[in-house]
Design an enzyme around this catalytic site. Structure first.
Site, PDB file in Angstrom:
ATOM      1  N   SER A  14       0.837  -1.219   0.000  1.00  8.22           N
ATOM      2  CA  SER A  14       0.000   0.000   0.000  1.00  8.22           C
ATOM      3  C   SER A  14       0.862   1.255   0.000  1.00  8.22           C
ATOM      4  O   SER A  14       0.608   2.211  -0.729  1.00  8.22           O
ATOM      5  CB  SER A  14      -0.885   0.032   1.250  1.00  8.22           C
ATOM      6  OG  SER A  14      -1.864  -0.953   1.165  1.00  8.22           O
ATOM      7  N   ARG A  18       1.545   4.457  -2.968  1.00 13.58           N
ATOM      8  CA  ARG A  18       1.348   5.870  -2.617  1.00 13.58           C
ATOM      9  C   ARG A  18       2.637   6.672  -2.802  1.00 13.58           C
ATOM     10  O   ARG A  18       2.621   7.804  -3.294  1.00 13.58           O
ATOM     11  CB  ARG A  18       0.847   5.971  -1.171  1.00 13.58           C
ATOM     12  CG  ARG A  18      -0.621   5.509  -1.044  1.00 13.58           C
ATOM     13  CD  ARG A  18      -0.912   5.026   0.363  1.00 13.58           C
ATOM     14  NE  ARG A  18      -2.340   4.801   0.590  1.00 13.58           N
ATOM     15  CZ  ARG A  18      -2.986   3.689   0.250  1.00 13.58           C
ATOM     16  NH1 ARG A  18      -2.358   2.697  -0.363  1.00 13.58           N
ATOM     17  NH2 ARG A  18      -4.285   3.555   0.508  1.00 13.58           N
ATOM     18  N   GLN A 153      -8.852   2.879  -0.301  1.00 16.49           N
ATOM     19  CA  GLN A 153      -8.587   3.218  -1.707  1.00 16.49           C
ATOM     20  C   GLN A 153      -9.471   4.377  -2.147  1.00 16.49           C
ATOM     21  O   GLN A 153      -9.025   5.278  -2.861  1.00 16.49           O
ATOM     22  CB  GLN A 153      -8.829   2.000  -2.603  1.00 16.49           C
ATOM     23  CG  GLN A 153      -7.813   0.888  -2.347  1.00 16.49           C
ATOM     24  CD  GLN A 153      -8.040  -0.350  -3.169  1.00 16.49           C
ATOM     25  OE1 GLN A 153      -9.046  -0.467  -3.869  1.00 16.49           O
ATOM     26  NE2 GLN A 153      -7.126  -1.296  -3.093  1.00 16.49           N
ATOM     27  N   ASP A 300      -6.829  -7.592   4.659  1.00 14.39           N
ATOM     28  CA  ASP A 300      -6.150  -8.510   3.735  1.00 14.39           C
ATOM     29  C   ASP A 300      -5.666  -9.790   4.419  1.00 14.39           C
ATOM     30  O   ASP A 300      -5.194 -10.712   3.750  1.00 14.39           O
ATOM     31  CB  ASP A 300      -4.956  -7.802   3.072  1.00 14.39           C
ATOM     32  CG  ASP A 300      -5.431  -6.685   2.143  1.00 14.39           C
ATOM     33  OD1 ASP A 300      -6.571  -6.769   1.651  1.00 14.39           O
ATOM     34  OD2 ASP A 300      -4.661  -5.728   1.922  1.00 14.39           O
ATOM     35  N   LYS A 327     -12.890  -8.284  -3.175  1.00 15.94           N
ATOM     36  CA  LYS A 327     -11.422  -8.235  -3.328  1.00 15.94           C
ATOM     37  C   LYS A 327     -11.019  -8.894  -4.653  1.00 15.94           C
ATOM     38  O   LYS A 327     -11.837  -9.076  -5.524  1.00 15.94           O
ATOM     39  CB  LYS A 327     -10.758  -8.909  -2.129  1.00 15.94           C
ATOM     40  CG  LYS A 327     -11.039  -8.200  -0.808  1.00 15.94           C
ATOM     41  CD  LYS A 327     -10.418  -6.833  -0.792  1.00 15.94           C
ATOM     42  CE  LYS A 327     -10.788  -6.025   0.422  1.00 15.94           C
ATOM     43  NZ  LYS A 327     -10.412  -4.633   0.323  1.00 15.94           N
ATOM     44  N   ARG A 331     -13.558 -13.457  -1.508  1.00 17.89           N
ATOM     45  CA  ARG A 331     -12.743 -14.215  -0.539  1.00 17.89           C
ATOM     46  C   ARG A 331     -13.588 -15.027   0.437  1.00 17.89           C
ATOM     47  O   ARG A 331     -13.110 -16.024   0.973  1.00 17.89           O
ATOM     48  CB  ARG A 331     -11.782 -13.272   0.198  1.00 17.89           C
ATOM     49  CG  ARG A 331     -10.669 -12.830  -0.724  1.00 17.89           C
ATOM     50  CD  ARG A 331      -9.538 -12.104  -0.022  1.00 17.89           C
ATOM     51  NE  ARG A 331      -8.510 -11.806  -1.005  1.00 17.89           N
ATOM     52  CZ  ARG A 331      -7.687 -10.766  -0.943  1.00 17.89           C
ATOM     53  NH1 ARG A 331      -7.760  -9.922   0.063  1.00 17.89           N
ATOM     54  NH2 ARG A 331      -6.780 -10.571  -1.880  1.00 17.89           N
ATOM     55  N   ARG A 373      -3.750 -14.007  -2.138  1.00 18.28           N
ATOM     56  CA  ARG A 373      -3.836 -14.237  -0.686  1.00 18.28           C
ATOM     57  C   ARG A 373      -4.527 -15.568  -0.367  1.00 18.28           C
ATOM     58  O   ARG A 373      -4.227 -16.198   0.651  1.00 18.28           O
ATOM     59  CB  ARG A 373      -4.528 -13.062   0.003  1.00 18.28           C
ATOM     60  CG  ARG A 373      -3.743 -11.756  -0.183  1.00 18.28           C
ATOM     61  CD  ARG A 373      -4.148 -10.683   0.784  1.00 18.28           C
ATOM     62  NE  ARG A 373      -3.802  -9.359   0.281  1.00 18.28           N
ATOM     63  CZ  ARG A 373      -2.590  -8.805   0.385  1.00 18.28           C
ATOM     64  NH1 ARG A 373      -1.614  -9.441   0.983  1.00 18.28           N
ATOM     65  NH2 ARG A 373      -2.364  -7.592  -0.110  1.00 18.28           N
TER      66      ARG A 373
END
Ligand code: S3P
Length: 413
Positions: A14, A18, A153, A300, A327, A331, A373
């Site tokens: 993340s 940025r 986000q 996450d 996601k 999930r 993931r």
């Protein structure tokens, strides 16, 4: 006294997105070190380069010289990365340029109206047609925005756009989500942003970033931390890891379940808290109730938490799971269907998952839905289960953690 195995991980995903985006619109030369080495971050680098940013990458470091972005000549491919597509939509809308953004088949199914609506409200000429975000050159006017989607986000997309609006933007958040964008701007340019409780005021201004060192990624570490909590005799020290309070829900939850995880050597680096996380095996864990804010603080990590729950004592309930369906894959489906086929008693009732722990699971064929993931979580599960596991897609792991298997080997030696 025995010493732990020591591990270092590449930078937080993340924060890497940025840092790259903010450095691309900041004055002068900027240097970023310990970037996340996953494919998602490469998607951000490729898109920014196509918009005229000069990004020279050398291993996990890069130098960026930019300041002003320009119209890309072809549509921007965001790959599998929701963070790239949603944050870039805001960044580009603020830069008075035009662009088209698209992604792979997974990203094409994910909701984009959550960023389109607020960006329109502050003046962006933006629409979502045929799975593509189309941005025409816009003059942003700022204004009052309420973000009631539980998504960092969305918040970040609005902030990135508002940095270059003609007037101030006031953004109020209903839910507390990861705050890296506002922390990074505040650290490098305190006059550009004001943070009070759930209200963020963005004052249009040009940034000057210079240097950022990205802390190690706790989301990557979580798979290895779970392994250490499940494997008798483990003692591992993860050095220089992000310990932002909005990201450590997984550590807090494991400790409440009886794990022995301590954070040592805490420091502040470039506005973010970092520390060394030591995990020692402490016997079989006991399941607990996990509330909605805890889920936000480890959004996450829910796939790997579900694996730990399925191997712990008692029943874990996880509330507020609706965002998990949006996601890289659904999930809730990936966790529930795979755990069920491994012999676990797992139910989904009223946006709540309940997982009954047992001593071991049975390996079987695992469907990842090409979600990195889900693939990593079930690979960890395979070590604590009988028979042989076949996972349909391990390639997808490169999205966030290309050296997952090497790091796992390091702690298993
Ligand atoms: C991210 C925010 C979260 C998270 C994603 C990365 C970010 O998504 O799941 O992996 O970098 O802002 P949402 O904003 O959709 O909750």
């Amino acid at each position: 006294m025995n010493s732990p195995k020591i591990l270092r991980l590449s930078g937080d995903k993340s924060i890497s997105h940025r840092a790259l985006m903010l450095a691309s619109i900041s004055y002068g030369d900027n240097r970023i070190t310990n970037l996340c080495n996953g494919a998602d971050v490469q998607s951000t680098i490729d898109c920014l380069t196509a918009c005229g940013a000069s990004i020279n990458k050398n291993g996990n470091s890069c130098n960026i010289t930019s300041g002003i972005l320009s119209n890309p000549t072809t549509p921007l491919n965001c790959g599998n990365s929701g963070t790239t597509m949603r944050l870039l939509a805001g960044l580009i809308a603020g830069q008075k340029i035009s662009a088209v953004l698209y992604g792979d088949s997974s990203l094409s199914k994910r909701p984009m109206d959550r960023v389109i609506k607020p960006l329109k409200k502050i003046g962006a000429d933006i629409k979502y047609i045929d799975n593509k975000i189309i941005i025409n050159k816009s003059e942003l006017i700022g204004g009052e925005i309420l973000n009631s989607t539980s998504s960092a986000q969305v918040k970040s997309s609005i902030i990135l756009a508002a940095l270059n609006a003609n007037a101030t933007t006031n953004l109020t958040e209903t839910y507390q989500t990861r705050d890296h964008t506002e922390k990074m701007i505040s650290y490098h340019s305190s006059k550009s942003i004001m943070l009070e409780d759930n209200r963020i005021t963005i004052k249009p201004s040009k940034l000057h970033i210079e240097n950022i060192e990205i802390p190690g990624d706790l989301s990557k570490a979580s798979f290895l931390i779970a392994y250490a909590c499940l494997k008798p005799g483990s003692d591992i020290l993860f050095e220089n890891i992000l310990i932002n309070p909005r990201r450590i829900g997984f550590i807090n939850t494991l400790n409440k379940m009886g794990a022995r995880i301590s954070i040592e050597n805490k420091k502040s680096k470039y506005g973010e808290k970092v520390g060394s996380i030591r995990v020692k095996y402490n016997g079989r864990l006991k399941n607990i109730r996990v509330d909605e804010q805890a889920v936000r603080d480890m959004i996450d990590e829910i796939p790997i938490l579900s694996i730990v729950a399925a191997l712990s004592k008692g029943v874990m309930t996880i509330s507020g799971i609706s965002e998990l369906k949006l996601k890289e894959s659904n999930r809730v489906l990936g966790i529930a269907s795979n755990l069920r086929s491994m012999g676990c008693d797992i139910k989904e009732v009223n946006e709540e998952l309940s997982i009954k722990g047992q001593s071991y699971l049975y390996n079987t064929n695992i469907k990842t839905y090409s979600d990195h993931r889900i693939a990593m979580a079930f690979h960890i599960a395979s070590f604590f289960s009988k028979h042989t596991m076949i996972i349909d897609d391990l390639e997808c792991i490169k999205i966030s953690f290309p050296d997952f298997f090497n790091k796992l080997d390091e702690i298993m030696l």
